[in-house]
Enzyme design. Structure first.
Site, PDB file in Angstrom:
ATOM      1  N   ARG A  46       1.049  -1.090   0.130  1.00 14.00           N
ATOM      2  CA  ARG A  46       0.284  -0.126  -0.180  1.00 14.00           C
ATOM      3  C   ARG A  46       1.005   0.697   0.088  1.00 14.00           C
ATOM      4  O   ARG A  46       1.456   1.602   1.368  1.00 14.00           O
ATOM      5  CB  ARG A  46      -1.091  -0.313   1.218  1.00 14.00           C
ATOM      6  CG  ARG A  46      -1.749   1.152   1.573  1.00 14.00           C
ATOM      7  CD  ARG A  46      -2.474   0.950   2.686  1.00 14.00           C
ATOM      8  NE  ARG A  46      -3.038   1.411   2.664  1.00 14.00           N
ATOM      9  CZ  ARG A  46      -2.854   3.309   3.427  1.00 14.00           C
ATOM     10  NH1 ARG A  46      -2.259   3.237   4.403  1.00 14.00           N
ATOM     11  NH2 ARG A  46      -3.727   4.008   3.530  1.00 14.00           N
ATOM     12  N   SER A 118     -13.144  -2.713   1.210  1.00 13.39           N
ATOM     13  CA  SER A 118     -13.230  -1.967   2.633  1.00 13.39           C
ATOM     14  C   SER A 118     -15.061  -1.665   2.964  1.00 13.39           C
ATOM     15  O   SER A 118     -15.410  -0.841   2.092  1.00 13.39           O
ATOM     16  CB  SER A 118     -12.218  -0.184   2.416  1.00 13.39           C
ATOM     17  OG  SER A 118     -10.960  -0.712   2.177  1.00 13.39           O
ATOM     18  N   LYS A 147      -3.718   6.650   9.040  1.00 14.64           N
ATOM     19  CA  LYS A 147      -4.646   6.744   7.223  1.00 14.64           C
ATOM     20  C   LYS A 147      -5.001   8.041   8.149  1.00 14.64           C
ATOM     21  O   LYS A 147      -6.055   8.479   9.135  1.00 14.64           O
ATOM     22  CB  LYS A 147      -5.303   5.904   7.291  1.00 14.64           C
ATOM     23  CG  LYS A 147      -6.327   6.006   6.246  1.00 14.64           C
ATOM     24  CD  LYS A 147      -7.321   4.781   5.216  1.00 14.64           C
ATOM     25  CE  LYS A 147      -8.598   5.280   5.121  1.00 14.64           C
ATOM     26  NZ  LYS A 147      -8.887   5.234   3.660  1.00 14.64           N
TER      27      LYS A 147
END
Ligand SMILES: Cc1ncsc1CCOP(=O)(O)O
Ligand SMILES: C=C1C=NC(C)=NC1=N
Ligand SMILES: [Mg+2]
Length: 220
Positions: A46, A118, A147
């Protein structure tokens, strides 16, 4: 990777390490090798944030991390970047609500790849199933600084509301998960935990992964 049935996917989600160059205090290659030694079951590349790599640099790092996963038979998942996943023949992708739908991604990747979505509520979980997702990532369960644009912290409520609806898709919890609370996330009903900093910022990533793996095992 041969298509993984639901039971295999639930096992793959046990300790799901997610990392990009921005999440590491030292060499990402070493961190991943140590995390695999410690018993992670799935890896997601990621590469996000202000200092994220792009273009060839991003691809080269992805390839190096994918090679390590291949060597140790850990499936390699790419976050967001479908093109990169196809180019590298990754084992799957993880997409958010703001990415293209899982059904479109499925058409591009085929049936023998893992697609994770998600999901922050029951409706998104149901849509993910309709779209052919193999698992959903639910969170943030606990506060996280990794995040910054997350949905509100929801603790166990979303996992439990999804399970109450008799929805049977493999679920991995995410957000602020550490060895201390990983067992709770499993007791809430998740099949596994996904973490970034609990491993990537650990002084000894191997030990951190081992502790998460045992917390998950006890939680079951
Ligand atoms: C990618 C993502 N999605 C929801 S929270 C989060 C970050 C998780 O990072 P950490 O495990 O360090 O809290
Ligand atoms: C946002 C995310 C949620 N869940 C998972 C597993 N990965 C992610 N990148
Ligand atoms: Mg995304």
């Amino acid at each position: 990777m041969v298509y993984a049935g639901e039971k295999e996917v639930r096992e793959l989600l046990g300790v799901y390490f997610i990392m990009g160059s921005a999440n590491c205090l030292k060499n990402p290659i070493e961190v991943l090798e140590d995390a695999i030694k410690g018993g992670i079951t799935l890896f997601q590349f990621r590469e996000k944030g202000a200092e994220a790599l792009h273009g060839d640099e991003k691809k080269e790092l992805a390839k190096s991390l994918q090679d390590i996963c291949r060597k140790h038979h850990i499936p390699f998942i790419v976050n967001d970047d479908i093109e990169l996943a196809i180019e590298l023949d990754a084992d799957g992708v993880h997409i958010g609500q703001d990415d293209e739908s899982a059904s479109k991604v499925r058409r591009r990747l085929g049936s023998n790849k893992l697609i994770g979505v998600s999901a922050h509520n029951v409706a998104q979980a149901k849509q993910a199933i309709i779209d052919g997702a193999d698992y959903i990532g639910v969170g943030p369960i606990y506060p996280t600084v990794t995040k910054l644009d997350t949905e509100p912290v929801q603790g166990s409520t979303v996992i439990q509301s999804i399970l109450r609806e008799n929805i049977h898709i493999p679920i991995v919890g995410i957000g602020g998960i550490t060895e201390k609370n990983a067992g709770d996330v499993i007791r809430f009903g998740a099949d596994g935990v996904s973490v970034i900093t609990a491993i990537s910022h650990a002084p000894f990533p191997e030990k951190a992964a081992k502790k998460l793996a045992s917390a998950v095992k006890i939680g079951h």
